[in-house]
Each structure stands twice: as structure tokens, then as C-alpha cells.
Design an enzyme around this catalytic site. Structure first.
Site, PDB file in Angstrom:
ATOM      1  N   SER A   1     -59.306 -34.109 -45.272  1.00 20.30           N
ATOM      2  CA  SER A   1     -58.857 -33.148 -46.267  1.00 20.30           C
ATOM      3  C   SER A   1     -57.817 -33.797 -47.176  1.00 20.30           C
ATOM      4  CB  SER A   1     -58.337 -31.901 -45.556  1.00 20.30           C
ATOM      5  OG  SER A   1     -58.307 -30.802 -46.410  1.00 20.30           O
TER       6      SER A   1
ATOM      7  N   GLU B   1     -64.680 -26.188 -46.878  1.00 21.43           N
ATOM      8  CA  GLU B   1     -65.617 -27.311 -46.749  1.00 21.43           C
ATOM      9  C   GLU B   1     -66.599 -27.335 -47.915  1.00 21.43           C
ATOM     10  OE1 GLU B   1     -66.725 -30.824 -44.763  1.00 21.43           O
ATOM     11  OE2 GLU B   1     -64.982 -29.494 -44.631  1.00 21.43           O
TER      12      GLU B   1
ATOM     13  N   HIS C   1     -64.633 -26.823 -42.208  1.00 22.40           N
ATOM     14  CA  HIS C   1     -63.387 -27.577 -42.369  1.00 22.40           C
ATOM     15  C   HIS C   1     -62.600 -27.495 -41.062  1.00 22.40           C
ATOM     16  CE1 HIS C   1     -61.422 -29.584 -45.746  1.00 22.40           C
ATOM     17  NE2 HIS C   1     -60.257 -29.073 -45.390  1.00 22.40           N
TER      18      HIS C   1
END
Length: 344
Positions: free
Chosen positions: A181, A290, A321
Site C-alpha cells: 500500500s 484494493e 487490501h
């Protein structure tokens, strides 16, 4: 940029920080992105005594886990280290996400990264802290949360920390870097601008086109939600400092660098548990984040193709995610990391 999966207390402060309007706006951005192209934690080993805040004079024993306190312009920074199994000089820097904690780097307990590299001749270097920092040098402290010290993470990771680790026998030039991330975007940036330090870079669910329409405001919302940090204290919009952070912009500087880059579809997979109210929220949030990463990563893939810069990409058909998915992506990147650094 781990924008934050779940509502609930901030792990550092214990306060609940989930402004409803911000959450809905992030979910809206992610949901729109999803309409386009459509990890059980392990406990860290017993920690050794922290090293003194001055240059070390002895190499730690081959293998083992240790907490170091490393001096920096930001004050002492905790760095967790799993030493190379046979005392080698290679290192893999593992960067955390947007909600990086102040006590531990999440790679050390949310994933099995320690076990993955436990028999390899490469040290895992896991800096602690840096919530919402993007691991870059800010020009001012955040003025929305009373921050006292200006973030200088690029300086720490590329000057202060390598100089400190050199005293333990870790090379300044034989390193790889990976992150998820926020940390994924930062891993590519640090490798691009410090090619003498990093021989390989990996980005998992990174945000690799941050100058795209709507991305700065999405990042603003996320940083306010993760510690009330002000993106404008990091870099002014469309300033050289902001463009310098954007992988889409600095992509030409990645030529010749081995890279592993991934983002999943955002569709729930085996590690998602949307069977309760909390689980459903966590999953929907992780899906949106995501999906946004996927759109960014696909755009970055096209950018590299235009520049004729090769990279290994992975786009799993399912995955959100979430840490267990990043654990799997680290394992897929492992061979490339060890090949580049000779860390076998």
C-alpha cells in the site's frame, strides 16, 4: 498505502478514528474503480536487548531477531531486524502501510515473513513508525494533529539507517526493498532515487499513479483518518515534491531495476470473513481500497510498457487490501529478491 481496513480503535492511541463522511468517500472512489478492469499472523521471535543509540561496534550473531534504536533527525527510531542466517551482508527493507504502528512493524506479526526468510542469508530490516508518512521527507510537521517533528523518512532510510547498519556488517549497496500500500509506492520511489542502495524493489497493492484525478483527495481523506495527518504538509499539490513521489512520473528512472509488482481484483477471497457486521465492513473497505490500487497498478503497467521497462506483475483474480494476501505476494517475490541480492 494501507488506507486502513477496519473501523475501530487506533492501535497506537486507543482512540476510535473513523469519520463517517471520509469513509463513505473512500468507499465511493474504490467502488467506482472496481467497475473498471475488473495474510494468520505469527508472533515475532524473542527480542534481544535494544542496541545503544550510537554506532555499533560488533556484528550480531548470524541469525536471530533484535530490536535496534537508531538515531535520526526525527529522534531515535526503532528498527526490528532478523539477521541473515549465515551472517551475509544482504538486506531486505520491509515497509509498513498507512496505519504503521509505533511499537512493531506489522510485517513481523501480521505475516510469516520471518519464517519465509529464516534460512536465507539476508537480513530483514523492518522500521517501526511512520504512520501516513509515505516514507518521504516532508517539508513541515502536520498542522492538523499537533505533530512536533517533521517527517524525514527518506533521509532515515537511505542515509542514517544504512550508515548504522554498516556497523553490523550490512551492506549499503546490496539491498532490496518491499512494501504494501503506502509502503509499496514508497518502495519504488526509494529504489528509483537510490539505485546505488537498492538492487530490487517490490510493491504490493501500491498506489502507483498518485497524480491521477481524485487520487490526492483520496490520499488526503485516508491520511486524516490515519492519525489526522495533513497531506499538504507532505507536499504541495502538483509541486516538484509531489510529482517526485509519483511512480507514474518517475517511472523512467526504474529502467534496469528488477521489480515485482502486484494488485488483486478487490473481490473477496479465501482470507476474507464477511459473515458478521464487522467482517462485512472490513471486507467492503478492503475491496474498495484494493480496487483503487488495481486501477493505479494497471495504469503503471501500461506506463512501463510504453517505456519498454520490464517488470514482473501479478494480478490475482481474488484478493482484498489485507495482510494475508500480501504475505502470499511476498513469497512470490522472494526468489527475485534473493537472486538480486545473492541472499540465498
Amino acid at each position: 498505502m494501507r488506507f486502513g481496513r477496519a473501523a475501530g480503535p487506533n492501535r497506537s492511541t486507543g482512540r476510535r478514528v473513523t469519520p463517517r463522511g471520509w469513509r463513505h468517500r473512500i468507499l465511493a472512489v474504490g467502488a467506482a474503480a472496481l467497475a473498471l478492469p475488473i495474510a494468520a499472523g505469527v508472533a515475532a521471535p524473542t527480542v534481544a536487548m535494544a542496541a545503544p543509540a550510537h554506532s555499533p561496534v560488533l556484528r550480531a550473531p548470524a541469525g536471530g531477531f533484535e530490536d535496534l534504536m537508531v538515531p535520526s533527525v526525527m529522534g531515535p527510531i526503532k528498527v526490528q531486524v532478523q539477521w541473515a542466517a549465515r551472517g551475509g551482508n544482504a538486506a531486505l527493507y520491509l515497509l509498513d502501510g498507512l496505519r504503521a504502528r509505533d511499537d512493531r512493524n506489522a510485517w513481523s506479526f501480521e505475516t510469516n515473513a520471518l519464517q519465509q526468510f529464516g534460512n536465507d542469508n539476508i537480513s530483514l530490516i523492518m522500521p517501526v513508525g511512520g504512520q501516513s508518512s509515505f516514507y518521504t521527507d516532508w517539508y513541515a510537521p502536520s498542522n492538523t494533529n499537533g505533530q512536533k517533528t517533521t517527517y524525514k523518512w527518506e533521509t532515515f532510510l537511505t542515509k542514517e539507517l544504512p550508515a548504522f547498519l554498516e556497523g553490523y556488517g550490512v551492506s549499503r549497496t546490496n539491498n532490496a526493498i518491499a512494501g504494501l500500500s503506502m509502503g509499496g509506492s514508497a518502495a519504488l520511489a526509494l529504489a528509483a532515487y537510490h539505485r546505488d542502495q537498492f538492487k530490487q524493489a517490490s510493491s504490493f497493492s501500491g498506489y502507483l499513479n498518485i497524480s491521477a484525478p481524485g487520487m490526492r483527495e483520496a490520499i488526503r481523506i485516508a491520511m486524516l483518518d490515519a492519525g489526522r495527518f495533513n497531506v499538504d504538509s507532505m507536499a504541495a499539490p502538483w509541486s516538484p515534491a509531489w510529482l517526485r513521489m509519483d511512480p507514474f512520473v518517475f517511472a523512467p528512472q526504474l529502467k534496469g531495476l528488477p521489480m515485482y509488482i502486484s494488485a488483486a481484483s478487490g473481490l473477496p477471497g479465501q482470507f476474507d470473513r464477511p459473515n458478521s457486521a464487522v467482517g462485512a465492513f472490513n471486507t467492503s473497505n478492503a475491496m474498495a481500497l484494493e480496487a483503487l490500487s488495481l486501477v493505479n497498478t494497471r495504469a503503471f503497467q501500461a506506463r512501463l510498457a510504453t517505456l519498454k521497462i520490464p517488470a514482473q506483475f501479478d494480478f490475482p483474480a481474488q484478493g482484498t487490501h489485507s495482510w494475508k494476501y500480501w504475505e502470499g505476494e511476498l513469497f512470490k517475490a522472494r526468489n527475485g529478491i534473493l537472486d538480486a541480492t545473492g541472499g540465498w
